[in-house]
Design a protein around this motif. Structure first.
Motif, PDB file in Angstrom:
ATOM      1  N   SER A   4       0.827  -1.206   0.000  1.00  0.00           N
ATOM      2  CA  SER A   4       0.000   0.000   0.000  1.00  0.00           C
ATOM      3  C   SER A   4       0.862   1.258   0.000  1.00  0.00           C
ATOM      4  O   SER A   4       1.994   1.262   0.507  1.00  0.00           O
ATOM      5  CB  SER A   4      -0.917   0.003   1.221  1.00  0.00           C
ATOM      6  OG  SER A   4      -0.152  -0.073   2.415  1.00  0.00           O
ATOM      7  N   GLN A  42      -2.279   5.131   2.928  1.00  0.00           N
ATOM      8  CA  GLN A  42      -3.442   4.463   2.359  1.00  0.00           C
ATOM      9  C   GLN A  42      -3.524   3.025   2.878  1.00  0.00           C
ATOM     10  O   GLN A  42      -2.503   2.382   3.099  1.00  0.00           O
ATOM     11  CB  GLN A  42      -3.382   4.455   0.829  1.00  0.00           C
ATOM     12  CG  GLN A  42      -3.493   5.840   0.202  1.00  0.00           C
ATOM     13  CD  GLN A  42      -3.608   5.764  -1.309  1.00  0.00           C
ATOM     14  OE1 GLN A  42      -3.681   4.680  -1.888  1.00  0.00           O
ATOM     15  NE2 GLN A  42      -3.609   6.934  -1.950  1.00  0.00           N
ATOM     16  N   PRO A  43      -4.742   2.516   3.062  1.00  0.00           N
ATOM     17  CA  PRO A  43      -4.892   1.143   3.548  1.00  0.00           C
ATOM     18  C   PRO A  43      -4.533   0.150   2.454  1.00  0.00           C
ATOM     19  O   PRO A  43      -4.614   0.468   1.262  1.00  0.00           O
ATOM     20  CB  PRO A  43      -6.385   1.055   3.910  1.00  0.00           C
ATOM     21  CG  PRO A  43      -7.048   2.055   3.013  1.00  0.00           C
ATOM     22  CD  PRO A  43      -6.046   3.183   2.874  1.00  0.00           C
ATOM     23  N   SER A  89      -7.043  -6.184   4.013  1.00  0.00           N
ATOM     24  CA  SER A  89      -6.453  -6.093   5.344  1.00  0.00           C
ATOM     25  C   SER A  89      -6.214  -7.464   5.970  1.00  0.00           C
ATOM     26  O   SER A  89      -5.513  -7.574   6.976  1.00  0.00           O
ATOM     27  CB  SER A  89      -7.365  -5.270   6.260  1.00  0.00           C
ATOM     28  OG  SER A  89      -8.646  -5.876   6.381  1.00  0.00           O
TER      29      SER A  89
END
Length: 344
Positions: free
Chosen positions: A44, A48-49, A53
């Motif tokens: 990433s 920013q994610p 996840s």
């Protein structure tokens, strides 16, 4: 005089094994897709994610954006290869044991079982590599935003047209690095656990089904604990654009460690472990199909094999009869089918 049992049909043994392999691929493929997408997602950008996840986030986003079909992308490749792959796998393990035995009744040590298992990994690489290459490309295609391949055959055709046979077998070394030690770990751990779970005064062949399932499931976890780092490198390398890693896995390893740290070598760990126990538990109980014309003895001594006019039954000895209550919920044809045959 009692009727002599008919010899096992190689075709029926092969088809039965293929059916069992297809069932396992179908059940485990969604988590395999999640694993590959986690392993190949780009790092990433600052602030920013990441794209995914974790395991459940990847599963949820894939299901939401692409539907159930998204979780099954690339499944045709492993389905095509599963029957010959398992046949070759157990042939390699059987050969590995025979090469180390002076007499057929010799009991191998755990290091010797590990060595025999490693040989099985060598044998399967030739089948595994092209299937893994095609599968991984199709699994990440939708998330990359580019639709280059319409399916398994189209992917194989285009890879061959662009890069020749080397393009289809890209990642062979990394597949060897993954499967050779992982297969050795699986077979050694499985045999070790069977011996531990066998009560005093009993034989391994008398192990109950639950103990067989637990032994196979735990062995699968050990297998993947060894396999995950080279599997991450393999997925990255096989899905990379041409020329990105000119020095092979060394470039992949260097980039991963530099950009994402050592923990990146265990991407997809949760997805793998969720799948590993049930899949390997079932495979340890059912065995693996191998098309031999002679009587199909079981690779593991806790299985007995019988043949009647309706099919092959490869079941733990206490459950050898298909009428046993364990199989009552299933149709007779399934109860009398050997999902995965085996080789002693």
């Amino acid at each position: 005089m009692a009727d002599q049992p008919k010899p096992i049909s190689p075709l029926k043994n092969l088809l039965a094994g293929g059916f069992g392999g297809v069932c396992l691929v179908f059940v485990g493929h969604p988590l395999d897709t999640v694993k590959v997408r986690l392993q190949t997602q780009p790092p990433s950008l600052p602030g920013q994610p990441p794209m995914y996840s974790g395991t459940f986030d990847c599963f949820r986003k894939t299901l939401f954006r692409e539907g159930i079909r998204g979780l099954y992308r690339g499944m045709a490749a492993p389905i095509i290869g599963v029957t010959p792959m398992f046949a070759v796998c157990f042939f390699g393990f059987g050969l590995g044991k025979k090469l180390q035995q002076k007499h057929p009744e010799d009991v191998l040590s755990y290091p010797q079982l590990f060595a025999a298992g490693m040989l099985s990994g060598v044998f399967t690489t030739g089948i595994m590599t092209p299937g893994e290459r095609i599968k991984c490309l199709l699994q990440i295609q939708a998330s990359s935003g580019e639709t280059k391949y319409t399916g398994t055959l189209d992917c194989a055709k285009k890879l061959y047209q662009e890069f020749g046979i080397r393009g289809i077998y890209k990642g062979t070394v990394l597949t060897l690095m993954r499967d050779v030690p992982a297969s050795g770990m699986y077979f050694m751990t499985y045999e070790w656990l069977k011996n531990i779970f066998t009560p005093e005064g009993k034989r391994v062949s008398e192990l109950s089904v639950p103990r067989i399932l637990v032994a196979g499931g735990i062995a699968g976890i050990f297998n993947w604990a060894v396999a995950i780092p080279p599997d991450v490198l393999k997925s990255r390398f096989q899905t990379a654009p041409p020329g990105k890693y000119p020095n092979g896995f060394r470039d992949v390893l260097r980039e991963l460690i530099r950009d994402e740290g050592v923990t990146s070598l265990y991407k997809g760990f949760n997805a793998v472990m969720i799948r590993a126990f049930p899949a390997n538990a079932v495979s340890s109980w059912q065995g693996c199909a191998f098309p031999l014309g002679h009587r199909a003895g079981c690779m593991w001594s806790d299985f007995a094999c019988s043949w009647d006019r309706t099919g092959v039954s490869v079941l733990p000895k206490p459950y050898l009869q298909p009428e046993h209550s364990l199989f009552a919920p299933f149709p007779e044809a399934i109860r009398r089918t050997c999902l995965w045959g085996s080789l002693r």
